[in-house]
Motif scaffolding. Structure first.
Motif, PDB file in Angstrom:
ATOM      1  N   ASN A   3     -14.562 -15.518  23.784  1.00  0.00           N
ATOM      2  CA  ASN A   3     -15.513 -14.400  23.774  1.00  0.00           C
ATOM      3  C   ASN A   3     -15.021 -13.232  22.932  1.00  0.00           C
ATOM      4  O   ASN A   3     -15.793 -12.356  22.571  1.00  0.00           O
ATOM      5  CB  ASN A   3     -15.873 -13.950  25.194  1.00  0.00           C
ATOM      6  N   ALA A   4     -13.753 -13.208  22.564  1.00  0.00           N
ATOM      7  CA  ALA A   4     -13.233 -12.163  21.677  1.00  0.00           C
ATOM      8  C   ALA A   4     -13.233 -12.614  20.220  1.00  0.00           C
ATOM      9  O   ALA A   4     -12.929 -11.828  19.324  1.00  0.00           O
ATOM     10  CB  ALA A   4     -11.812 -11.785  22.091  1.00  0.00           C
ATOM     11  N   GLY A   5     -13.589 -13.860  19.970  1.00  0.00           N
ATOM     12  CA  GLY A   5     -13.605 -14.388  18.607  1.00  0.00           C
ATOM     13  C   GLY A   5     -14.914 -14.104  17.899  1.00  0.00           C
ATOM     14  O   GLY A   5     -15.908 -13.736  18.518  1.00  0.00           O
ATOM     15  N   ARG A   6     -14.906 -14.271  16.593  1.00  0.00           N
ATOM     16  CA  ARG A   6     -16.121 -14.140  15.785  1.00  0.00           C
ATOM     17  C   ARG A   6     -16.734 -15.510  15.598  1.00  0.00           C
ATOM     18  O   ARG A   6     -16.025 -16.495  15.458  1.00  0.00           O
ATOM     19  CB  ARG A   6     -15.777 -13.550  14.414  1.00  0.00           C
ATOM     20  N   VAL A   7     -18.033 -15.574  15.586  1.00  0.00           N
ATOM     21  CA  VAL A   7     -18.733 -16.827  15.360  1.00  0.00           C
ATOM     22  C   VAL A   7     -19.001 -16.965  13.866  1.00  0.00           C
ATOM     23  O   VAL A   7     -19.443 -16.013  13.217  1.00  0.00           O
ATOM     24  CB  VAL A   7     -20.063 -16.870  16.145  1.00  0.00           C
ATOM     25  N   ALA A   8     -18.730 -18.121  13.331  1.00  0.00           N
ATOM     26  CA  ALA A   8     -18.965 -18.386  11.917  1.00  0.00           C
ATOM     27  C   ALA A   8     -19.583 -19.772  11.786  1.00  0.00           C
ATOM     28  O   ALA A   8     -19.014 -20.757  12.249  1.00  0.00           O
ATOM     29  CB  ALA A   8     -17.657 -18.303  11.138  1.00  0.00           C
ATOM     30  N   CYS A  43     -22.836 -11.746   5.616  1.00  0.00           N
ATOM     31  CA  CYS A  43     -24.050 -10.948   5.814  1.00  0.00           C
ATOM     32  C   CYS A  43     -23.679  -9.786   6.726  1.00  0.00           C
ATOM     33  O   CYS A  43     -22.550  -9.699   7.200  1.00  0.00           O
ATOM     34  CB  CYS A  43     -25.140 -11.820   6.442  1.00  0.00           C
ATOM     35  N   ALA A  44     -24.631  -8.928   7.018  1.00  0.00           N
ATOM     36  CA  ALA A  44     -24.357  -7.731   7.815  1.00  0.00           C
ATOM     37  C   ALA A  44     -23.760  -8.060   9.182  1.00  0.00           C
ATOM     38  O   ALA A  44     -22.904  -7.337   9.661  1.00  0.00           O
ATOM     39  CB  ALA A  44     -25.631  -6.910   7.988  1.00  0.00           C
ATOM     40  N   GLY A  45     -24.197  -9.157   9.795  1.00  0.00           N
ATOM     41  CA  GLY A  45     -23.752  -9.441  11.149  1.00  0.00           C
ATOM     42  C   GLY A  45     -23.001 -10.738  11.316  1.00  0.00           C
ATOM     43  O   GLY A  45     -23.000 -11.311  12.391  1.00  0.00           O
ATOM     44  N   GLY A  46     -22.358 -11.233  10.292  1.00  0.00           N
ATOM     45  CA  GLY A  46     -21.612 -12.478  10.440  1.00  0.00           C
ATOM     46  C   GLY A  46     -21.389 -13.143   9.107  1.00  0.00           C
ATOM     47  O   GLY A  46     -21.584 -12.550   8.053  1.00  0.00           O
ATOM     48  N   GLU A  47     -20.986 -14.398   9.187  1.00  0.00           N
ATOM     49  CA  GLU A  47     -20.731 -15.144   7.969  1.00  0.00           C
ATOM     50  C   GLU A  47     -21.085 -16.604   8.194  1.00  0.00           C
ATOM     51  O   GLU A  47     -21.190 -17.073   9.326  1.00  0.00           O
ATOM     52  CB  GLU A  47     -19.267 -15.030   7.553  1.00  0.00           C
ATOM     53  N   PHE A  48     -21.309 -17.299   7.088  1.00  0.00           N
ATOM     54  CA  PHE A  48     -21.507 -18.737   7.139  1.00  0.00           C
ATOM     55  C   PHE A  48     -20.915 -19.343   5.889  1.00  0.00           C
ATOM     56  O   PHE A  48     -20.738 -18.661   4.876  1.00  0.00           O
ATOM     57  CB  PHE A  48     -22.990 -19.109   7.309  1.00  0.00           C
ATOM     58  N   MET A  64     -28.625 -22.788  11.974  1.00  0.00           N
ATOM     59  CA  MET A  64     -28.199 -21.413  11.739  1.00  0.00           C
ATOM     60  C   MET A  64     -29.435 -20.532  11.851  1.00  0.00           C
ATOM     61  O   MET A  64     -30.533 -20.947  11.499  1.00  0.00           O
ATOM     62  CB  MET A  64     -27.578 -21.261  10.338  1.00  0.00           C
ATOM     63  N   GLY A  65     -29.256 -19.319  12.346  1.00  0.00           N
ATOM     64  CA  GLY A  65     -30.374 -18.405  12.464  1.00  0.00           C
ATOM     65  C   GLY A  65     -30.019 -17.012  11.982  1.00  0.00           C
ATOM     66  O   GLY A  65     -28.882 -16.570  12.101  1.00  0.00           O
TER      67      GLY A  65
END
Length: 134
Positions: A3-8, A43-48, A64-65
């Motif tokens: 839960n402390a990680g970033r989602v990619a 992007c503004a709120g994450g990466e892919f 992906m959304g």
């Protein structure tokens, strides 16, 4: 711990040049980093990332959304660029001009539901775009 990680998100592609062209020409996105067999987009709120793979995406579920503030404007712009949106007609889930409304979807986002659209990229990955209904 997670839960402390970033989602990619990671999406498979069979033809990197074709995928790069699609994401650039159709979606207006340019990679922020490149490595052999991979492209990273921020992007503004994450990466892919797109990665070269011999495996093909099934394209049968959202992989992906993006969440946007004005889905109508985004859909209109993407249509001008040649993006084709999926049409669905199932009980409780029907699109009108590509857009569906889902009641009660993620009320924690401060809305009463969500408006959404889906399209396939050049590699068969199913991409969604959503806007909370407030």
């Amino acid at each position: 711990m997670l839960n402390a990680g970033r989602v990619a998100t990671r999406l498979p592609v069979q033809d990197m040049d074709r995928a790069r062209a699609f994401y650039s020409e159709k979606l207006g996105l340019e990679p922020s980093e490149e490595r052999p067999g991979g492209l990273l987009y921020r992007c503004a709120g994450g990466e892919f990332a797109l990665f070269l793979s011999s495996g093909a995406s099934s394209g049968t579920h959202t992989q992906m959304g993006f969440e946007v503030d004005d889905i109508d404007a985004v859909v209109a712009e993407l249509r001008k660029r040649g993006v084709v949106f999926e049409e669905y007609d199932a009980p409780g889930f029907t699109t009108v001009d590509g857009i569906t409304e889902v009641e009660g979807n993620y009320p924690s986002k401060g809305g009463t539901g969500e408006r959404g659209v889906w399209f396939h990229d050049s590699e068969g990955n199913l991409i969604g775009i959503g806007q909370p209904i407030r």
